[in-house]
Design an enzyme around this catalytic site. Sequence first.
Site, PDB file in Angstrom:
ATOM      1  N   CYS A 201       0.836  -1.203   0.000  1.00  0.00           N
ATOM      2  CA  CYS A 201       0.000   0.000   0.000  1.00  0.00           C
ATOM      3  C   CYS A 201       0.874   1.257   0.000  1.00  0.00           C
ATOM      4  CB  CYS A 201      -0.906  -0.055   1.233  1.00  0.00           C
ATOM      5  SG  CYS A 201      -1.683   1.494   1.697  1.00  0.00           S
TER       6      CYS A 201
ATOM      7  N   CYS B  12       0.288   3.603   2.891  1.00  0.00           N
ATOM      8  CA  CYS B  12       0.821   3.005   4.123  1.00  0.00           C
ATOM      9  C   CYS B  12       2.321   3.281   4.240  1.00  0.00           C
ATOM     10  CB  CYS B  12       0.570   1.497   4.147  1.00  0.00           C
ATOM     11  SG  CYS B  12      -1.184   1.040   4.085  1.00  0.00           S
TER      12      CYS B  12
END
Length: 178
Positions: free
Chosen positions: A80, A83
């Site tokens: 991600c 992230c």
Amino acid sequence: MKKYIGIAIVSVLIGLVIWQSVNKPEANKAEVEHSAEEPGDERRAVVATDFTLPMLNGENYTLSQSRGKLTIINFWASWCGPCKMEAPHLQEFYEEYSDRVEIVAVNITSKDTREDAATFAEQYGFTFPVLFDETGDISTMYGAFAIPTTIFLNEKGEIIHEYAGPMEKQFMIDLLDL
């Protein structure tokens, strides 16, 4: 063909919303704080559902272990992009506030791998608990359909804020009024 154009337009709009939320943390803070209980609010506090998951170190972690501290449950995956943007901020925040705040990083392993999650945690120097949600049941239960998704709990284990998207250190400080 029209279907694909529609999907592309929706994707661009979602991307713009996420981009705006990343670049305007004060606006995000106000929106999230508005959703929190206010004095005299008749809504009842919701205690976070307890769960136990395996950790990176092989032991099990139960959410209720963090009672007595503010707790941040962060749902993430190693692939991600947002992230990755958020990870250094989480670690820096934890280094400064770990005496008052616990961070529980729940890797959505049902859409990732333990190996990639461990590499990610090592790369960013995570010193807080890293958990593996191998079935996806916990992330689904907490509504983490977009990642990163973060749930904030008070010292009693009650949900006080929910946030989807990457966060910066100052946003977490402001949100938790530290």
